[in-house]
Design a protein around this motif. Structure first.
Motif, PDB file in Angstrom:
ATOM      1  N   ASP A 175       0.840  -1.188   0.000  1.00 41.65           N
ATOM      2  CA  ASP A 175       0.000   0.000   0.000  1.00 41.65           C
ATOM      3  C   ASP A 175       0.882   1.248   0.000  1.00 41.65           C
ATOM      4  N   SER A 244      -2.901  11.012  -3.101  1.00 39.45           N
ATOM      5  CA  SER A 244      -3.833  10.014  -3.632  1.00 39.45           C
ATOM      6  C   SER A 244      -3.387   8.611  -3.228  1.00 39.45           C
ATOM      7  N   GLN A 245      -4.348   7.710  -3.134  1.00 35.42           N
ATOM      8  CA  GLN A 245      -4.084   6.332  -2.765  1.00 35.42           C
ATOM      9  C   GLN A 245      -3.760   5.501  -4.011  1.00 35.42           C
ATOM     10  N   THR A 246      -3.531   4.207  -3.797  1.00 39.95           N
ATOM     11  CA  THR A 246      -3.223   3.306  -4.912  1.00 39.95           C
ATOM     12  C   THR A 246      -4.376   2.337  -5.163  1.00 39.95           C
ATOM     13  N   LYS A 247      -4.317   1.710  -6.313  1.00 38.27           N
ATOM     14  CA  LYS A 247      -5.264   0.651  -6.656  1.00 38.27           C
ATOM     15  C   LYS A 247      -4.516  -0.414  -7.427  1.00 38.27           C
ATOM     16  N   ASP A 248      -5.130  -1.576  -7.586  1.00 43.97           N
ATOM     17  CA  ASP A 248      -4.490  -2.668  -8.331  1.00 43.97           C
ATOM     18  C   ASP A 248      -4.314  -2.280  -9.789  1.00 43.97           C
ATOM     19  N   ASN A 251      -6.585  -4.942 -13.709  1.00 47.41           N
ATOM     20  CA  ASN A 251      -8.047  -4.850 -13.603  1.00 47.41           C
ATOM     21  C   ASN A 251      -8.656  -5.063 -14.991  1.00 47.41           C
ATOM     22  N   LYS A 268       0.734  -2.010  -8.161  1.00 45.22           N
ATOM     23  CA  LYS A 268      -0.153  -0.932  -7.757  1.00 45.22           C
ATOM     24  C   LYS A 268       0.087   0.300  -8.632  1.00 45.22           C
ATOM     25  N   GLU A 270      -1.427   4.619  -9.191  1.00 42.28           N
ATOM     26  CA  GLU A 270      -2.128   5.720  -8.530  1.00 42.28           C
ATOM     27  C   GLU A 270      -3.603   5.721  -8.916  1.00 42.28           C
ATOM     28  N   ASP A 271      -4.454   5.991  -7.928  1.00 40.48           N
ATOM     29  CA  ASP A 271      -5.893   6.076  -8.156  1.00 40.48           C
ATOM     30  C   ASP A 271      -6.320   7.537  -8.100  1.00 40.48           C
ATOM     31  N   ASP A 273      -9.070   8.925  -8.474  1.00 34.92           N
ATOM     32  CA  ASP A 273     -10.373   9.160  -7.850  1.00 34.92           C
ATOM     33  C   ASP A 273     -10.262   9.382  -6.343  1.00 34.92           C
ATOM     34  N   THR A 274      -9.117   9.039  -5.771  1.00 39.62           N
ATOM     35  CA  THR A 274      -8.943   9.211  -4.322  1.00 39.62           C
ATOM     36  C   THR A 274      -8.130  10.462  -3.973  1.00 39.62           C
TER      37      THR A 274
END
Length: 312
Positions: A175, A244-248, A251, A268, A270-271, A273-274
């Protein structure tokens, strides 16, 4: 009458020769104390600026390092007091290794860090100040040496940037959060929607300064100098932090994407949307410096020209 004129002329000639001999004696002996009214200088050396980092465990400070260039003209109407004009350019930056050390302390050693998107550690807290100043100067001469404090005020152009970085949790879970900092923006709350307008890479600032210089003259016109001082910019600058947070990264939406993007499994990204942004303000950074320089005394030696009828 003719005899009186000859006597007067002889007396004037004798006085002139006496003053000239006295001045030449000072000059020949290397007399430099307050002898020249103008000086032109070039300097260069070390520049530093202190920066502060706010973290989850508190605040920590670091030192950004760089260099300074200075061009200055000084004029002394009399022996001691004078005024100057100068142009200075300072640049400092914190190496990524040093910056992350400070950030690690501010965060309580809870994370690991990496520069975002590039190999290496990058640079942080880059600062640049170009300034024009005028002010008061004082000199106290002793032999070939001179001690010269100064205070000044002027205007400048200040800019600062900071590289983006990724912060990882120490539990190796993968994370991470992405951190970006944008400087010199103006949050215009008087406009509907409160837009943030970026004014560019530099902003005008007020500059004040103080310094202490020591010079040593070689001959009559050339001298070396060592000077230490600081420039202070009591001007507010604006910035914006985006986190910003991360995402997988893996996908897939179709079986073709599942095969084509299989190398992204476990990675991972960068996302957007966060993303969370925060506007902030702080004082423009101050610079301090230690310089070596060379200079030239300009004009006539005042003992030779007769402006000083006697030594101090």
């Amino acid at each position: 009458m003719k005899k009186s004129i000859i006597v007067a002329a002889s007396a004037a000639l004798a006085m002139t020769l006496s003053l000239s001999a006295s001045a030449q004696r000072y000059y020949a002996d290397g007399m430099q104390e307050y002898a020249y009214g103008s000086a032109l200088e070039l300097q260069g050396g070390f520049a530093g600026s202190i920066y502060n980092v706010n973290g989850e465990a508190g605040k920590a400070s670091g030192l950004a390092r760089g260099g300074e260039f200075k061009l200055r003209y000084t004029y002394y109407p009399g022996r001691h007091w004078g005024f100057f004009f100068d142009l200075t350019a300072d640049n400092t930056s914190a190496n990524g290794l040093n910056y992350f050390k400070v950030l690690n302390k501010a965060d309580g050693a809870a994370y690991r860090y990496a520069r975002n998107g590039y190999y290496g550690y990058g640079t942080f807290e880059d600062a640049s100040l170009v300034a024009i100043q005028t002010g008061l100067a004082y000199r106290y001469d002793f032999g070939q040496w001179s001690l010269r404090p100064r205070i000044g005020v002027g205007i400048g152009s200040y800019s600062t940037t900071s590289d983006s970085y990724v912060r990882y949790k120490r539990d190796d879970s993968g994370d991470a959060t992405f951190h970006y900092t944008y400087m010199n923006n103006d949050s215009r709350d008087y406009i509907e929607g409160n837009p943030t307008v970026y004014s560019g890479s530099s902003v005008p600032v007020l500059v004040t300064s103080a310094s202490l210089q020591l010079t040593y003259s070689i001959g009559h016109h050339f001298f070396f100098s060592l000077e230490a001082g600081g420039k202070f910019c009591p001007t507010t600058i604006y910035g914006k932090r985006v986190t910003s947070q991360t995402k997988d990264a893996y996908n897939p939406q179709t079986w073709v994407e599942a095969v084509y993007d299989s190398e992204l499994i476990g990675m991972k990204v960068e996302d957007p949307d966060t993303a969370v942004s925060e506007n902030f303000s702080r004082m423009a950074g101050s610079m301090f410096n230690v310089n070596l320089g060379i200079g030239w005394n300009i004009g006539w030696n005042r003992y030779v020209s007769g402006k000083y009828a006697r030594r101090r």
